[in-house]
Enzyme design. Structure first.
Site, PDB file in Angstrom:
ATOM      1  N   ASP A 178       0.853  -1.201   0.000  1.00  0.00           N
ATOM      2  CA  ASP A 178       0.000   0.000   0.000  1.00  0.00           C
ATOM      3  C   ASP A 178       0.888   1.250   0.000  1.00  0.00           C
ATOM      4  OD1 ASP A 178       0.866  -0.458   2.641  1.00  0.00           O
ATOM      5  OD2 ASP A 178      -0.812   0.659   3.482  1.00  0.00           O
ATOM      6  N   HIS A 488       1.547  -8.893  -3.598  1.00  0.00           N
ATOM      7  CA  HIS A 488       0.546  -7.832  -3.404  1.00  0.00           C
ATOM      8  C   HIS A 488       1.321  -6.542  -3.179  1.00  0.00           C
ATOM      9  CE1 HIS A 488      -3.421  -6.209  -2.216  1.00  0.00           C
ATOM     10  NE2 HIS A 488      -2.737  -5.485  -1.341  1.00  0.00           N
ATOM     11  N   ASP A 534       0.632 -17.493  -4.239  1.00  0.00           N
ATOM     12  CA  ASP A 534       1.431 -16.547  -5.032  1.00  0.00           C
ATOM     13  C   ASP A 534       0.525 -15.856  -6.042  1.00  0.00           C
ATOM     14  OD1 ASP A 534       3.406 -15.053  -6.149  1.00  0.00           O
ATOM     15  OD2 ASP A 534       4.371 -16.708  -7.221  1.00  0.00           O
ATOM     16  N   GLU A 543       1.908 -10.164   0.441  1.00  0.00           N
ATOM     17  CA  GLU A 543       2.262  -8.747   0.367  1.00  0.00           C
ATOM     18  C   GLU A 543       3.762  -8.615   0.650  1.00  0.00           C
ATOM     19  OE1 GLU A 543      -0.449  -6.146   2.474  1.00  0.00           O
ATOM     20  OE2 GLU A 543       0.593  -4.340   1.790  1.00  0.00           O
TER      21      GLU A 543
HETATM   22  O1  G3I Z   1      -2.406  -9.970  18.653  1.00  0.00           O
HETATM   23  C1  G3I Z   1      -3.170 -11.106  18.246  1.00  0.00           C
HETATM   24  C2  G3I Z   1      -2.863 -12.287  19.106  1.00  0.00           C
HETATM   25  O2  G3I Z   1      -3.240 -12.008  20.428  1.00  0.00           O
HETATM   26  C3  G3I Z   1      -3.600 -13.514  18.557  1.00  0.00           C
HETATM   27  O3  G3I Z   1      -3.227 -14.646  19.278  1.00  0.00           O
HETATM   28  C4  G3I Z   1      -3.250 -13.721  17.091  1.00  0.00           C
HETATM   29  C5  G3I Z   1      -4.031 -14.856  16.475  1.00  0.00           C
HETATM   30  O4  G3I Z   1      -4.096 -14.751  15.071  1.00  0.00           O
HETATM   31  O5  G3I Z   1      -3.535 -12.554  16.371  1.00  0.00           O
HETATM   32  C6  G3I Z   1      -2.822 -11.429  16.813  1.00  0.00           C
HETATM   33  O6  G3I Z   1      -3.182 -10.340  16.012  1.00  0.00           O
HETATM   34  C7  G3I Z   1      -2.616 -10.310  14.748  1.00  0.00           C
HETATM   35  C8  G3I Z   1      -1.965  -8.952  14.570  1.00  0.00           C
HETATM   36  O7  G3I Z   1      -1.460  -8.859  13.277  1.00  0.00           O
HETATM   37  C9  G3I Z   1      -0.818  -8.720  15.551  1.00  0.00           C
HETATM   38  O8  G3I Z   1       0.332  -9.417  15.162  1.00  0.00           O
HETATM   39  C10 G3I Z   1      -3.701 -10.497  13.702  1.00  0.00           C
HETATM   40  O9  G3I Z   1      -4.236 -11.794  13.773  1.00  0.00           O
HETATM   41  C11 G3I Z   1      -3.162 -10.241  12.324  1.00  0.00           C
HETATM   42  O10 G3I Z   1      -4.259 -10.228  11.402  1.00  0.00           O
HETATM   43  C12 G3I Z   1      -2.456  -8.919  12.287  1.00  0.00           C
HETATM   44  O11 G3I Z   1      -1.841  -8.816  11.047  1.00  0.00           O
HETATM   45  C13 G3I Z   1      -1.330  -7.545  10.703  1.00  0.00           C
HETATM   46  C14 G3I Z   1      -2.018  -7.045   9.439  1.00  0.00           C
HETATM   47  O12 G3I Z   1      -1.432  -5.830   9.036  1.00  0.00           O
HETATM   48  C15 G3I Z   1      -3.513  -6.828   9.618  1.00  0.00           C
HETATM   49  O13 G3I Z   1      -3.754  -5.840  10.555  1.00  0.00           O
HETATM   50  C16 G3I Z   1       0.144  -7.719  10.445  1.00  0.00           C
HETATM   51  O14 G3I Z   1       0.808  -8.032  11.668  1.00  0.00           O
HETATM   52  C17 G3I Z   1       0.737  -6.469   9.847  1.00  0.00           C
HETATM   53  O15 G3I Z   1       2.042  -6.753   9.431  1.00  0.00           O
HETATM   54  C18 G3I Z   1      -0.092  -6.000   8.658  1.00  0.00           C
HETATM   55  O16 G3I Z   1       0.424  -4.783   8.243  1.00  0.00           O
HETATM   56  C19 G3I Z   1      -0.081  -4.249   7.034  1.00  0.00           C
HETATM   57  C20 G3I Z   1      -0.577  -2.839   7.346  1.00  0.00           C
HETATM   58  O17 G3I Z   1      -1.702  -2.933   8.187  1.00  0.00           O
HETATM   59  C21 G3I Z   1      -0.903  -2.059   6.070  1.00  0.00           C
HETATM   60  N1  G3I Z   1       0.207  -2.106   5.163  1.00  0.00           N
HETATM   61  C22 G3I Z   1       0.604  -3.432   4.784  1.00  0.00           C
HETATM   62  C23 G3I Z   1       1.030  -4.229   5.999  1.00  0.00           C
HETATM   63  C24 G3I Z   1       1.495  -5.613   5.624  1.00  0.00           C
HETATM   64  O18 G3I Z   1       0.484  -6.481   5.264  1.00  0.00           O
HETATM   65  O1  9MR Z   2      -3.871  -3.482  -0.004  1.00  0.00           O
HETATM   66  C1  9MR Z   2      -4.128  -3.557   1.385  1.00  0.00           C
HETATM   67  C2  9MR Z   2      -2.921  -4.123   2.096  1.00  0.00           C
HETATM   68  O2  9MR Z   2      -1.823  -3.261   1.964  1.00  0.00           O
HETATM   69  C3  9MR Z   2      -3.252  -4.412   3.547  1.00  0.00           C
HETATM   70  O3  9MR Z   2      -2.195  -5.117   4.163  1.00  0.00           O
HETATM   71  C4  9MR Z   2      -4.508  -5.237   3.657  1.00  0.00           C
HETATM   72  C5  9MR Z   2      -4.922  -5.511   5.082  1.00  0.00           C
HETATM   73  O4  9MR Z   2      -5.159  -4.361   5.776  1.00  0.00           O
HETATM   74  O5  9MR Z   2      -5.572  -4.597   2.991  1.00  0.00           O
HETATM   75  C6  9MR Z   2      -5.331  -4.409   1.625  1.00  0.00           C
HETATM   76  O6  9MR Z   2      -6.432  -3.752   1.062  1.00  0.00           O
HETATM   77  C7  9MR Z   2      -7.540  -4.562   0.827  1.00  0.00           C
HETATM   78  C8  9MR Z   2      -8.637  -4.239   1.813  1.00  0.00           C
HETATM   79  O7  9MR Z   2      -8.245  -4.542   3.130  1.00  0.00           O
HETATM   80  C9  9MR Z   2      -9.900  -4.970   1.455  1.00  0.00           C
HETATM   81  N1  9MR Z   2     -10.285  -4.721   0.088  1.00  0.00           N
HETATM   82  C10 9MR Z   2      -9.253  -5.082  -0.877  1.00  0.00           C
HETATM   83  C11 9MR Z   2      -7.976  -4.329  -0.600  1.00  0.00           C
HETATM   84  C12 9MR Z   2      -6.812  -4.720  -1.541  1.00  0.00           C
HETATM   85  O8  9MR Z   2      -7.115  -5.372  -2.631  1.00  0.00           O
END
Ligand code: G3I
Ligand code: 9MR
Length: 567
Positions: A178, A488, A534, A543
């Site tokens: 993103d 991604h 993939d 991603e």
């Molecule tokens: O903290 C809970 C934990 O208590 C639980 O046991 C576990 C079970 O699945 O989940 C934990 O939470 C997780 C959280 O990360 C903390 O690590 C969530 O499931 C998991 O969905 C979450 O994922 C994060 C994701 O964003 C969604 O929010 C990733 O760590 C994080 O790297 C990712 O970051 C994104 C940014 O939001 C947007 N830009 C891209 C980036 C990479 O995908």
């Molecule tokens: O592109 C977004 C990515 O960078 C984030 O890690 C992800 C989770 O927050 O979300 C992606 O965006 C998606 C959105 O959450 C749901 N609709 C589709 C978007 C991308 O195709």
């Protein structure tokens, strides 16, 4: 590629993919003096040989280890150990009844190219600059997101900066696939690059990345990190030292190039986590840049202290996503780790014992770091600077925290069927960075006490992401004979070039499959180590992200710098 997909699809349908599976190893290869291991699917064979690539010339043979069932990937495998092969060359591993392994090199510069590419990837994700052909080659593109007119979101309003007023907050790296910029994730990412420089200065001083600043007398890793540090500095409110949590659109952009993504940009809510991560990184940067730019170092140090003071007055300002904002959260309701990390970096940089006291060292555990848990970074930095710390620092405690976690990781590595440090619980969003952050801990422990097992266990982490994994893929774009092709990553999707932007580590297998609804094809398997798609739709497994590439930079440089030369 189609063949692999078919195999994985079978595995997903419940057919165990053992005999059909191939030999899994680091597709780039090995340093002459490194440990060398391949994973071989269990079959009739008990022996392996190594041949010169593309020939029948056997240079070495050996016996496979015992067959072990790997629950995370549903297969039964044997390990092939061949550390005694040290002669540079190009080889393949051969086992009767299986296709030969992908070719691999034994070379004294085995990881130099992937390390440089992993750093160059940050340049490709720069906001606010056109990438010109001289530096970006076929990935040249127009500038996007100047971020010189950024709105103050209602959640971030203050007397001098009411909602809707404008600030300038240019530069920085796009977080991931993103186009938003997040302080929390920038914190661990930028720190990890600076840590790589602090630990392996000679390696990075010799490196040229061909970025716009190359040749200016500053190592390129520091030139690249500076692009993000300059942005981070603009995220601090000069009125009070608080730091905005993120600079973002209200919603994620479509899959377009940066210049086509023109939605309004906002800075959102000052948070304790952002202030403390900012303080830790600026304190670190202040000491790292001091020899190159004394004025910058002073500015960073004072910015760090102001952010620290703000956080002490606002100890629980957790991030709460406003109703009109839908982008990444990086939310965290426990900032004791951010506090400890900031305290450690400020102590190392200033020598002020008050910071060491604020660290509450005896109560701080050592963990493998992630954006949401940075306490381990405090211990890694203390270990790095142990010889110059003041009397307040408990040297024995520092050594035992780092060694304690390394022992646990080494034990997991020894018991693992694939010979890796990843365990079932580690297959989370960004699992590929988990294994590399584990390797980073092991390399620190190796630096502290020289236990060879720690170096070998760290090697297994890099081997894993470069191909010694259940899906037999290099998870680094552009590196390895079979690598991830469809990350991604908006530029990789939208640039019209078949090959993805190179040098990026994709997130990796994890069974959450949070993106399944938006994907046109199912994941091939629900097994943790095979739950990987993939496809560009798969933001939960495919991603790329700045915090995931950073330990790839650290570990690939660290193995290059630390692995003893073969006699
Ligand atoms: O903290 C809970 C934990 O208590 C639980 O046991 C576990 C079970 O699945 O989940 C934990 O939470 C997780 C959280 O990360 C903390 O690590 C969530 O499931 C998991 O969905 C979450 O994922 C994060 C994701 O964003 C969604 O929010 C990733 O760590 C994080 O790297 C990712 O970051 C994104 C940014 O939001 C947007 N830009 C891209 C980036 C990479 O995908
Ligand atoms: O592109 C977004 C990515 O960078 C984030 O890690 C992800 C989770 O927050 O979300 C992606 O965006 C998606 C959105 O959450 C749901 N609709 C589709 C978007 C991308 O195709």
């Amino acid at each position: 590629m189609r063949q692999i997909i078919t195999l994985l699809a079978l595995a997903g349908a419940g057919v165990t993919a053992t005999a059909a599976d191939g030999i899994k190893l680091n597709q780039l290869g090995f340093l002459p003096g490194a440990d060398k291991v391949a994973v071989v699917p269990d079959g009739a064979a008990r022996d392996f040989s190594i041949v010169r690539a593309g020939s029948d010339t056997v240079v070495q043979s050996g016996t496979l280890g015992q067959a072990t069932k790997a629950p995370e990937s549903g297969d039964t495998v044997r390990l092939a150990h061949f550390a005694s092969l040290k002669t540079p060359g190009r080889y393949q591993l051969r086992v009767a009844g299986l296709p030969d392994s992908p070719p691999f090199e034994i070379s004294a510069s085995a990881y130099q190219a992937v390390n440089a590419a992993a750093l160059k990837a940050y340049y490709f994700n720069r906001a606010g600059i056109a990438l010109d052909a001289a530096h970006a080659g076929i990935y040249a593109r127009a500038a996007g997101h100047p971020d010189t007119q950024v709105l103050i979101h209602a959640s971030a309003a203050s007397p001098a900066r009411p909602a809707g007023s404008l600030i300038s907050s240019p530069k920085g790296w796009y977080d991931a696939g993103d186009y938003n910029k997040y302080i929390v994730n920038s914190g661990i990412s930028t720190y990890t690059l600076l840590a790589a420089y602090e630990d392996f200065p000679a390696y990075f001083q010799a490196q040229r990345l061909n970025i716009p600043e190359s040749g200016n007398g500053v190592p390129d890793i520091l030139n690249e990190a500076r692009w993000n540090l300059d942005w981070m500095l603009t995220m601090q409110d000069p009125a009070d030292g608080g730091v905005y949590h993120k600079l973002t659109n209200l919603k994620f952009d479509g899959m377009v190039m940066p210049a086509q993504a023109t939605a309004p940009r906002y800075v959102v809510q000052k948070t304790t986590a952002a202030a403390l991560d900012f303080a830790a990184v600026m304190a670190t940067a202040s000491r790292v840049y001091a020899p190159y730019d004394a004025a910058l170092a002073t500015r960073m140090r004072s910015a760090a202290q102001q952010a620290w003071r703000w956080a002490q007055v606002h100890p629980r300002d957790y991030y709460r996503q406003p109703a009109d904002v839908a982008t990444g959260e990086y939310a965290d309701n426990d900032v004791s780790d951010e506090q400890a990390w900031a305290a450690a970096e400020l102590y190392i940089t200033t020598g002020d014992n008050a910071y060491y006291q604020a660290l509450h060292a005896p109560e701080q555990a050592m963990t493998v770091s992630a954006w949401s848990d940075v306490r381990g970074l405090a211990w890694l930095s203390l270990a790095r600077h142990r010889t110059t710390l003041g009397a307040a620092a408990d040297q024995a405690l520092i050594a035992s925290r780092v060694d304690g976690l390394a022992q646990q990781l080494a034990a997991a590595w020894q018991q693992s069927p694939y010979g890796i440090t990843l365990q079932k619980k580690d297959y989370v969003w960004g699992s590929n960075a988990v294994v590399l952050n584990q390797a980073m801990v092991l390399l620190h422990a190796y630096r502290v006490n020289g236990k060879r097992a720690y170096l070998d266990a760290a090697q297994s982490g890099l081997d894993y992401v470069l191909g010694r994994n259940a899906v037999e893929l290099s998870f680094v774009t552009g590196y390895g004979t079979r690598s991830a092709l469809h990350p991604h990553h908006r530029p990789s999707v939208a640039d019209g070039i078949a090959a993805p932007v190179p040098g990026w580590l994709v997130g990796g297998p994890q069974p959450g499959q949070q993106d399944q609804q938006g994907c046109p094809q199912p994941y091939p398997s629900a097994l943790p180590a095979r739950s990987y798609l993939d496809h560009a739709c798969s933001y939960a497994s495919n991603e790329i992200a700045i915090n995931w590439n950073a330990p790839l930079v650290y570990v690939s440089a660290g193995l290059q710098a630390l692995t003893p030369a073969a006699p």
